[in-house]
Scaffold this active site. Structure first.
Site, PDB file in Angstrom:
ATOM      1  N   HIS A  17     -29.769 -12.178  15.961  1.00 14.48           N
ATOM      2  CA  HIS A  17     -30.281 -10.935  16.550  1.00 14.48           C
ATOM      3  C   HIS A  17     -31.776 -11.071  16.753  1.00 14.48           C
ATOM      4  O   HIS A  17     -32.470 -11.721  15.968  1.00 14.48           O
ATOM      5  CB  HIS A  17     -29.956  -9.723  15.676  1.00 14.48           C
TER       6      HIS A  17
ATOM      7  N   ASN B 242     -35.238 -13.729  12.594  1.00 15.20           N
ATOM      8  CA  ASN B 242     -35.304 -14.358  11.284  1.00 15.20           C
ATOM      9  C   ASN B 242     -34.166 -15.367  11.167  1.00 15.20           C
ATOM     10  O   ASN B 242     -33.039 -15.086  11.593  1.00 15.20           O
ATOM     11  CB  ASN B 242     -35.185 -13.306  10.182  1.00 15.20           C
TER      12      ASN B 242
ATOM     13  N   CYS C 277     -20.608  -8.422  14.638  1.00 17.95           N
ATOM     14  CA  CYS C 277     -19.403  -8.588  15.466  1.00 17.95           C
ATOM     15  C   CYS C 277     -18.663  -7.255  15.562  1.00 17.95           C
ATOM     16  O   CYS C 277     -18.181  -6.879  16.640  1.00 17.95           O
ATOM     17  CB  CYS C 277     -18.485  -9.662  14.888  1.00 17.95           C
TER      18      CYS C 277
ATOM     19  N   HIS D   4     -25.683 -12.923  11.909  1.00 13.22           N
ATOM     20  CA  HIS D   4     -25.272 -12.933  13.322  1.00 13.22           C
ATOM     21  C   HIS D   4     -26.582 -12.838  14.090  1.00 13.22           C
ATOM     22  O   HIS D   4     -27.336 -11.874  13.895  1.00 13.22           O
ATOM     23  CB  HIS D   4     -24.334 -11.746  13.602  1.00 13.22           C
TER      24      HIS D   4
ATOM     25  N   HIS E 296     -20.132 -14.528  18.225  1.00 19.80           N
ATOM     26  CA  HIS E 296     -20.773 -14.791  16.935  1.00 19.80           C
ATOM     27  C   HIS E 296     -21.547 -16.101  16.977  1.00 19.80           C
ATOM     28  O   HIS E 296     -20.949 -17.180  17.093  1.00 19.80           O
ATOM     29  CB  HIS E 296     -19.743 -14.828  15.800  1.00 19.80           C
TER      30      HIS E 296
ATOM     31  N   HIS F  25     -35.172  -8.855  17.046  1.00 20.97           N
ATOM     32  CA  HIS F  25     -35.810  -7.559  16.831  1.00 20.97           C
ATOM     33  C   HIS F  25     -36.830  -7.343  17.952  1.00 20.97           C
ATOM     34  O   HIS F  25     -37.655  -8.213  18.228  1.00 20.97           O
ATOM     35  CB  HIS F  25     -36.594  -7.544  15.506  1.00 20.97           C
TER      36      HIS F  25
ATOM     37  N   CYS G  11     -18.095  -9.795   9.812  1.00 23.52           N
ATOM     38  CA  CYS G  11     -19.475  -9.796  10.308  1.00 23.52           C
ATOM     39  C   CYS G  11     -19.803  -8.421  10.878  1.00 23.52           C
ATOM     40  O   CYS G  11     -19.159  -7.962  11.828  1.00 23.52           O
ATOM     41  CB  CYS G  11     -19.662 -10.875  11.375  1.00 23.52           C
TER      42      CYS G  11
HETATM   43  P1  AMP Z   1     -32.630  -9.429   9.451  1.00 25.04           P
HETATM   44  O1  AMP Z   1     -33.291  -9.160   8.140  1.00 25.04           O
HETATM   45  O2  AMP Z   1     -33.509 -10.101  10.470  1.00 25.04           O
HETATM   46  O3  AMP Z   1     -31.304 -10.130   9.286  1.00 25.04           O
HETATM   47  O4  AMP Z   1     -32.365  -8.024  10.112  1.00 25.04           O
HETATM   48  C1  AMP Z   1     -31.195  -7.286   9.957  1.00 25.04           C
HETATM   49  C2  AMP Z   1     -31.486  -5.924  10.499  1.00 25.04           C
HETATM   50  O5  AMP Z   1     -30.258  -5.278  10.739  1.00 25.04           O
HETATM   51  C3  AMP Z   1     -32.293  -5.035   9.562  1.00 25.04           C
HETATM   52  O6  AMP Z   1     -33.491  -4.622  10.220  1.00 25.04           O
HETATM   53  C4  AMP Z   1     -31.341  -3.866   9.288  1.00 25.04           C
HETATM   54  O7  AMP Z   1     -32.015  -2.632   9.185  1.00 25.04           O
HETATM   55  C5  AMP Z   1     -30.428  -3.916  10.487  1.00 25.04           C
HETATM   56  N1  AMP Z   1     -29.093  -3.355  10.305  1.00 25.04           N
HETATM   57  C6  AMP Z   1     -28.230  -3.630   9.307  1.00 25.04           C
HETATM   58  N2  AMP Z   1     -27.078  -2.947   9.478  1.00 25.04           N
HETATM   59  C7  AMP Z   1     -27.224  -2.220  10.629  1.00 25.04           C
HETATM   60  C8  AMP Z   1     -26.406  -1.312  11.341  1.00 25.04           C
HETATM   61  N3  AMP Z   1     -25.151  -0.991  10.938  1.00 25.04           N
HETATM   62  N4  AMP Z   1     -26.891  -0.747  12.473  1.00 25.04           N
HETATM   63  C9  AMP Z   1     -28.139  -1.040  12.897  1.00 25.04           C
HETATM   64  N5  AMP Z   1     -28.959  -1.904  12.280  1.00 25.04           N
HETATM   65  C10 AMP Z   1     -28.520  -2.476  11.145  1.00 25.04           C
HETATM   66 ZN    ZN Z   2     -20.878 -11.903  14.098  1.00 24.21          ZN
END
Ligand code: AMP
Ligand code: ZN
Length: 112
Positions: free
Chosen positions: A98, A85, A6, A96, A45, A100, A3
């Site tokens: 998150h 989302n 993680c 995982h 997680h 925004h 992940c």
């Molecule tokens: P979601 O589409 O809601 O799952 O959002 C995932 C978000 O994670 C996207 O906006 C990506 O740009 C962001 N993301 C993916 N990998 C990384 C990373 N290594 N560091 C920072 N953001 C990331």
């Molecule tokens: Zn995770």
């Protein structure tokens, strides 16, 4: 478990940190969709909103207790948007949980 968030929480993958404590981490999104685009994650997680339980919901309340200060330090003046989302139709790409934080500009009225 493979992940990416993680690994970011563990420090195995670097991130541009905005805020960190024992329960949560906030870092700049790698592909920002607004002048301020920060992601806030629990360090444990949890897959997404569907996986929130009475046992782990303290992470979610803690995230929301900290979001105003995180948004402020990231530079989101005059308000911001908090989005999570969930699942396929929600277009969740990282499995995982998150949140925004989007801001730094007047956001579009339509979200979908
Ligand atoms: P979601 O589409 O809601 O799952 O959002 C995932 C978000 O994670 C996207 O906006 C990506 O740009 C962001 N993301 C993916 N990998 C990384 C990373 N290594 N560091 C920072 N953001 C990331
Ligand atoms: Zn995770």
């Amino acid at each position: 478990m493979d992940c990416i968030f993680c690994k970011i929480a563990n420090g195995d993958i670097p991130s541009k940190k905005v805020y960190e404590d024992e329960m949560i981490l906030a870092f700049h999104d790698i592909s920002p969709m607004a002048p301020v685009h920060v992601l806030v994650i629990p360090k444990v997680h949890i897959e997404n909103v569907d996986a929130v339980t009475e046992e782990n919901s303290k992470y979610i309340s803690h995230i929301f207790e900290k979001i105003p200060a995180i948004a402020k330090v990231a530079g989101a003046e005059n308000g911001y948007r908090v989005i999570t989302n969930c699942g396929e139709n929600g277009c969740q790409s990282v499995m995982h949980l998150h949140f925004h934080i989007l801001g730094g500009v007047k956001l579009p009225e339509k979200m979908a």
